[in-house]
Write an enzyme that holds these catalytic residues in place. Structure first.
Site, mmCIF file in Angstrom:
data_model
loop_
_atom_site.group_PDB
_atom_site.id
_atom_site.type_symbol
_atom_site.label_atom_id
_atom_site.label_comp_id
_atom_site.label_asym_id
_atom_site.label_seq_id
_atom_site.Cartn_x
_atom_site.Cartn_y
_atom_site.Cartn_z
ATOM 1 N N GLY A 18 77.825 3.949 58.069
ATOM 2 C CA GLY A 18 77.260 5.265 57.808
ATOM 3 C C GLY A 18 76.734 5.271 56.377
ATOM 4 N N ALA A 20 78.232 5.889 53.629
ATOM 5 C CA ALA A 20 79.139 5.252 52.664
ATOM 6 C C ALA A 20 79.037 3.731 52.745
ATOM 7 C CB ALA A 20 80.576 5.708 52.919
ATOM 8 N N SER A 46 79.154 9.973 61.783
ATOM 9 C CA SER A 46 78.802 11.367 61.509
ATOM 10 C C SER A 46 77.514 11.501 60.711
ATOM 11 C CB SER A 46 79.930 12.048 60.725
ATOM 12 O OG SER A 46 81.074 12.158 61.521
ATOM 13 N N ALA A 50 74.404 14.716 60.501
ATOM 14 C CA ALA A 50 74.417 15.716 59.420
ATOM 15 C C ALA A 50 73.201 16.624 59.537
ATOM 16 C CB ALA A 50 74.436 15.027 58.066
ATOM 17 N N GLN A 51 73.404 17.883 59.224
ATOM 18 C CA GLN A 51 72.325 18.856 59.420
ATOM 19 C C GLN A 51 71.786 19.406 58.102
ATOM 20 O OE1 GLN A 51 73.840 21.936 62.010
ATOM 21 N NE2 GLN A 51 73.647 20.669 63.835
ATOM 22 N N GLY A 52 72.698 20.029 57.318
ATOM 23 C CA GLY A 52 72.249 20.856 56.192
ATOM 24 C C GLY A 52 71.576 20.080 55.091
ATOM 25 N N GLU A 118 74.348 27.461 51.170
ATOM 26 C CA GLU A 118 75.429 27.349 52.155
ATOM 27 C C GLU A 118 76.678 28.027 51.614
ATOM 28 O OE1 GLU A 118 75.951 23.469 53.836
ATOM 29 O OE2 GLU A 118 73.832 23.280 54.357
ATOM 30 N N HIS A 233 85.176 23.676 61.035
ATOM 31 C CA HIS A 233 83.933 24.403 60.804
ATOM 32 C C HIS A 233 83.996 25.687 61.629
ATOM 33 C CE1 HIS A 233 79.748 25.405 60.279
ATOM 34 N NE2 HIS A 233 79.617 24.381 59.450
ATOM 35 N N ARG A 278 84.751 27.990 54.174
ATOM 36 C CA ARG A 278 84.882 27.652 55.597
ATOM 37 C C ARG A 278 86.253 28.002 56.175
ATOM 38 N NH1 ARG A 278 81.584 21.952 56.123
ATOM 39 N NH2 ARG A 278 79.595 23.020 56.018
ATOM 40 N N HIS A 337 85.990 19.460 61.845
ATOM 41 C CA HIS A 337 84.671 19.056 61.358
ATOM 42 C C HIS A 337 84.731 17.963 60.302
ATOM 43 C CE1 HIS A 337 80.462 19.435 60.394
ATOM 44 N NE2 HIS A 337 80.728 19.771 59.142
ATOM 45 N N GLU A 361 83.983 9.519 53.915
ATOM 46 C CA GLU A 361 84.971 10.447 54.485
ATOM 47 C C GLU A 361 86.336 9.783 54.673
ATOM 48 O OE1 GLU A 361 83.416 12.882 57.625
ATOM 49 O OE2 GLU A 361 85.396 13.675 58.125
ATOM 50 N N ARG A 372 86.767 21.236 51.580
ATOM 51 C CA ARG A 372 85.505 20.698 51.056
ATOM 52 C C ARG A 372 84.437 21.783 50.944
ATOM 53 N NH1 ARG A 372 80.753 18.013 54.201
ATOM 54 N NH2 ARG A 372 81.635 19.354 55.796
ATOM 55 N N SER A 377 79.808 16.150 51.095
ATOM 56 C CA SER A 377 80.308 14.839 51.524
ATOM 57 C C SER A 377 79.259 13.741 51.505
ATOM 58 C CB SER A 377 80.960 14.928 52.898
ATOM 59 O OG SER A 377 80.202 15.725 53.750
HETATM 60 C C1 LIG Z 1 77.598 17.611 62.984
HETATM 61 C C2 LIG Z 1 77.869 17.277 61.541
HETATM 62 C C3 LIG Z 1 77.057 17.814 60.546
HETATM 63 C C4 LIG Z 1 77.298 17.512 59.200
HETATM 64 N N1 LIG Z 1 76.455 17.992 58.231
HETATM 65 C C5 LIG Z 1 76.645 17.620 56.950
HETATM 66 C C6 LIG Z 1 75.722 18.002 55.932
HETATM 67 O O1 LIG Z 1 74.710 18.657 56.197
HETATM 68 N N2 LIG Z 1 75.987 17.622 54.655
HETATM 69 C C7 LIG Z 1 77.081 16.876 54.310
HETATM 70 O O2 LIG Z 1 77.258 16.560 53.133
HETATM 71 N N3 LIG Z 1 77.946 16.488 55.263
HETATM 72 C C8 LIG Z 1 77.751 16.815 56.564
HETATM 73 N N4 LIG Z 1 78.637 16.392 57.511
HETATM 74 C C9 LIG Z 1 79.709 15.468 57.118
HETATM 75 C C10 LIG Z 1 79.116 14.091 56.846
HETATM 76 O O3 LIG Z 1 78.115 13.833 57.816
HETATM 77 C C11 LIG Z 1 80.160 13.002 56.877
HETATM 78 O O4 LIG Z 1 81.266 13.341 56.103
HETATM 79 C C12 LIG Z 1 79.564 11.700 56.350
HETATM 80 O O5 LIG Z 1 78.383 11.395 57.053
HETATM 81 C C13 LIG Z 1 80.548 10.569 56.488
HETATM 82 O O6 LIG Z 1 79.882 9.383 56.168
HETATM 83 P P1 LIG Z 1 80.679 8.034 56.259
HETATM 84 O O7 LIG Z 1 79.714 6.951 55.937
HETATM 85 O O8 LIG Z 1 81.928 8.136 55.492
HETATM 86 O O9 LIG Z 1 81.111 7.945 57.813
HETATM 87 P P2 LIG Z 1 80.222 7.858 59.127
HETATM 88 O O10 LIG Z 1 78.834 8.274 58.909
HETATM 89 O O11 LIG Z 1 80.994 8.554 60.191
HETATM 90 O O12 LIG Z 1 80.179 6.302 59.427
HETATM 91 C C14 LIG Z 1 81.338 5.607 59.811
HETATM 92 C C15 LIG Z 1 80.931 4.239 60.289
HETATM 93 O O13 LIG Z 1 82.093 3.454 60.508
HETATM 94 C C16 LIG Z 1 81.974 2.784 61.754
HETATM 95 N N5 LIG Z 1 83.332 2.445 62.169
HETATM 96 C C17 LIG Z 1 84.381 3.265 62.404
HETATM 97 N N6 LIG Z 1 85.470 2.542 62.725
HETATM 98 C C18 LIG Z 1 85.093 1.251 62.691
HETATM 99 C C19 LIG Z 1 85.770 0.022 62.924
HETATM 100 N N7 LIG Z 1 87.061 -0.012 63.262
HETATM 101 N N8 LIG Z 1 85.078 -1.147 62.808
HETATM 102 C C20 LIG Z 1 83.757 -1.146 62.479
HETATM 103 N N9 LIG Z 1 83.066 -0.003 62.237
HETATM 104 C C21 LIG Z 1 83.734 1.174 62.341
HETATM 105 C C22 LIG Z 1 81.225 3.787 62.611
HETATM 106 O O14 LIG Z 1 80.678 3.189 63.756
HETATM 107 C C23 LIG Z 1 80.171 4.239 61.609
HETATM 108 O O15 LIG Z 1 79.150 3.284 61.510
HETATM 109 C C24 LIG Z 1 78.398 16.679 58.863
HETATM 110 C C25 LIG Z 1 79.209 16.146 59.851
HETATM 111 C C26 LIG Z 1 78.950 16.424 61.189
HETATM 112 C C27 LIG Z 1 79.824 15.816 62.244
#
Ligand SMILES: Cc1cc2nc3c(=O)[nH]c(=O)nc-3n(C[C@H](O)[C@H](O)[C@H](O)COP(=O)(O)OP(=O)(O)OC[C@H]3O[C@@H](n4cnc5c(N)ncnc54)[C@H](O)[C@@H]3O)c2cc1C
Length: 518
Positions: A18, A20, A46, A50-52, A118, A233, A278, A337, A361, A372, A377
């Site tokens: 994702g 991160a 996630s 993401a939307q906002g 927001e 949420h 929230r 959420h 996350e 949060r 995020s």
């Molecule tokens: C509907 C929705 C709307 C949102 N809107 C916003 C917004 O507008 N603004 C904002 O700041 N935040 C928003 N958030 C929150 C934000 O999207 C997340 O907190 C953020 O994207 C997390 O990023 P990440 O890279 O940590 O995790 P993720 O994007 O969830 O990526 C995790 C990755 O890890 C992989 N993975 C998991 N377990 C394993 C494993 N065991 N082995 C290999 N790969 C694995 C997954 O496949 C994925 O590729 C929203 C969340 C949701 C659900």
């Protein structure tokens, strides 16, 4: 060991693709790195949903100080002030960097960022990307940048299943890929596995986001932090679809009102009204529903015919559910959420196990406190990826012998955990239900069953929620509704959680460890 894993021996491994994981890999370039992506690149996690947008003090009327004050207020005073300060100063630069990487932020006619308002933000400061499709555009640009970076090897369809640890230091990682188990001999792993929504019956997260990275870290002995703080949420679309489609806060930011089934506003007299933090709005809707009522978001007057153009993703979700937001109120309900808790890390993103970092996350950095602030995020992940990459790069790589072989555990399935965790650690918790839950979760976590890892994470959440005998931010105890006199963060290991479950009484958890920074 598969040939793929052998070829990458000694390289740092980033688990997760994702924002991160991909940003960490890009920040490490040109140093070689391996990224494990559970699914095909760009379709899971996630971030895509993401939307906002991304919060950063880029508006003329804004400043990092104001952004920090809003972050701390939403976090109910539990945020780490130094981390907040560092984040709010760095967020504008992180956004500029993403723009340079190719992310097409929405712009005003003068070229400045188009900013959304927001909940709990005192300024319009959410940099929008693609209307309400921020995640799609972010992932498109990041995937393209990663694919154009030769030092990054992305292994698609590789799921991390176990960390190999010796003397509290990472020695390797076992994953399962398309051709079977693979052992990565490495002493540097970054967990970027995202959130825990898949552990709940009602969540806005992808179902496959169920805290696997937290389980791997906990089984490796790492301390998890702030685990009781789960954000619900307030306005997921109230339809029988799982995961629940999200109706972004930006809709309330543009004036949509929360009404009950009689058409009356129920947030009008609460400070902040519809744009209160929230946790406050989620509890108000939870209470309304507990009394048999229903909540709706009425966008007719404030947005009306512009809804489709301004919120195309939400409009499509509404349409699919048979709701026309231009002509009728949108039914909404709270849903899990975001997780403020995660792998406890220091200011460099290092966990309590040497060689294990966490980002995004999956990490508990102290930025979010007990709740949060909306849209912090994505920006946090972008800011912290650079910090984690520097730390990983600066860590001494040891030429150790290959890690001892262990078999890969079976594929995880959180289905058995969902109803249990949803009942015990939802919007409103109480000691009786939490106490009655932890014994069963501990048994499941100690088993070899498919829900064992999910149960381990759920157990730590339940024990942390039981331990926190007051209400703070997103953690609301009906048996302890008052706020504490002192704000403290807690860390728990899986061993602590098992001990608590065995003793079955809260005082066992008296061992408090405030989060120290290295
Ligand atoms: C509907 C929705 C709307 C949102 N809107 C916003 C917004 O507008 N603004 C904002 O700041 N935040 C928003 N958030 C929150 C934000 O999207 C997340 O907190 C953020 O994207 C997390 O990023 P990440 O890279 O940590 O995790 P993720 O994007 O969830 O990526 C995790 C990755 O890890 C992989 N993975 C998991 N377990 C394993 C494993 N065991 N082995 C290999 N790969 C694995 C997954 O496949 C994925 O590729 C929203 C969340 C949701 C659900």
């Amino acid at each position: 060991m598969t040939a793929a894993a052998f070829a990458f021996r000694g390289r740092p491994v980033v688990v997760g693709a994702g924002v991160a994981g991909l940003m960490t890999a890009l920040e490490l370039a040109p140093r070689p790195v391996v990224v494990l992506s559970k699914g095909p690149l760009g379709v899971e996690g996630s971030t895509l949903w993401a939307q906002g947008g991304m919060a950063a003090a880029v508006g003329r009327d804004d400043s990092p100080t104001l952004h920090g004050a809003d972050t701390i207020a939403a976090g109910d005073g539990l945020c780490d002030a130094a981390i907040v300060d560092r984040f709010t100063r760095a967020a504008p630069k992180a956004i500029e960097k993403l723009a340079r990487l190719g992310v097409r932020f929405d712009r005003k006619s003068d070229g400045g960022f188009a900013l959304g308002l927001e909940a709990a933000h005192s300024r319009a400061r959410v940099a929008r990307v693609g209307g309400d499709g921020a995640g799609r555009e972010l992932m498109r640009a990041l995937v393209a940048a990663v694919q154009a970076t030769p030092s990054i090897a992305v292994l698609e369809g590789f799921e991390a299943r176990r960390l190999l640890v010796e003397d509290n230091a990472v020695r390797g990682l076992i994953a399962v890929g398309p051709s079977g188990p693979a052992l990565f001999a490495t002493d540097r792993v970054v967990m970027a596995t995202g959130g825990i929504g898949g552990l709940y019956a009602e969540s806005t997260n992808p179902l496959r986001s169920f805290g696997q990275g937290l389980a791997l870290a906990a089984r490796a002995g790492a301390a998890l932090a702030d685990m009781e703080f789960v954000q619900f949420h307030p306005t997921a679309l109230d339809v029988p679809i799982r995961p629940l489609p999200l109706v972004s806060e930006a809709v309330r930011g543009e004036g949509a009102l929360l009404i009950d089934e009689r058409g009356e506003r129920f947030m009008a007299d609460v400070p902040g009204a519809e744009l209160a933090p929230r946790d406050v709005v989620a509890r108000a809707i939870w209470r309304l529903r507990a009394k048999g009522g229903r909540a709706f978001l009425d966008a007719r007057a404030a947005i009306g015919a512009k809804f489709e153009a301004r919120f195309p993703v939400i409009a499509a979700a509404c349409r699919a559910a048979g709701v026309d937001p231009t002509n009728e109120p949108i039914p909404v309900r709270p849903a899990q959420h975001y997780h403020m808790g995660g792998i406890g890390v220091d200011a460099e993103g290092r966990s309590s196990v040497a060689g294990l970092w966490a980002c995004g996350e999956a990490a508990a950095t102290g930025l979010h406190g007990a709740n949060r602030l909306a849209s912090n995020s994505l920006a946090e992940a972008a800011v912290d990826a650079a910090i984690v990459a520097r730390s990983v790069d600066g860590a001494k790589a040891h030429a150790r012998a290959p890690a001892p072989h262990a078999s890969a555990p079976p594929v995880g399935d959180p289905a058995a955990v969902r109803p249990i965790l949803s009942r015990a650690a939802g919007v409103v918790r109480n000691g009786e239900t939490l106490s009655a839950t932890i014994g069963g979760l501990a048994d499941m976590a100690a088993s070899n069953g498919p829900a064992a890892d999910s149960a381990a994470v759920a157990l730590i959440i339940a024990v942390a929620a039981l331990r926190r005998d007051h209400s703070l931010g997103a953690h609301y105890r009906s048996d302890f509704p008052s706020a504490p006199t002192a704000r403290e963060r807690f860390r728990l290991t899986l061993v602590d959680a098992f001990a608590a479950a065995a003793a079955f009484v809260p005082p066992v958890l008296a061992r408090r460890t405030s989060i120290g920074r290295a």
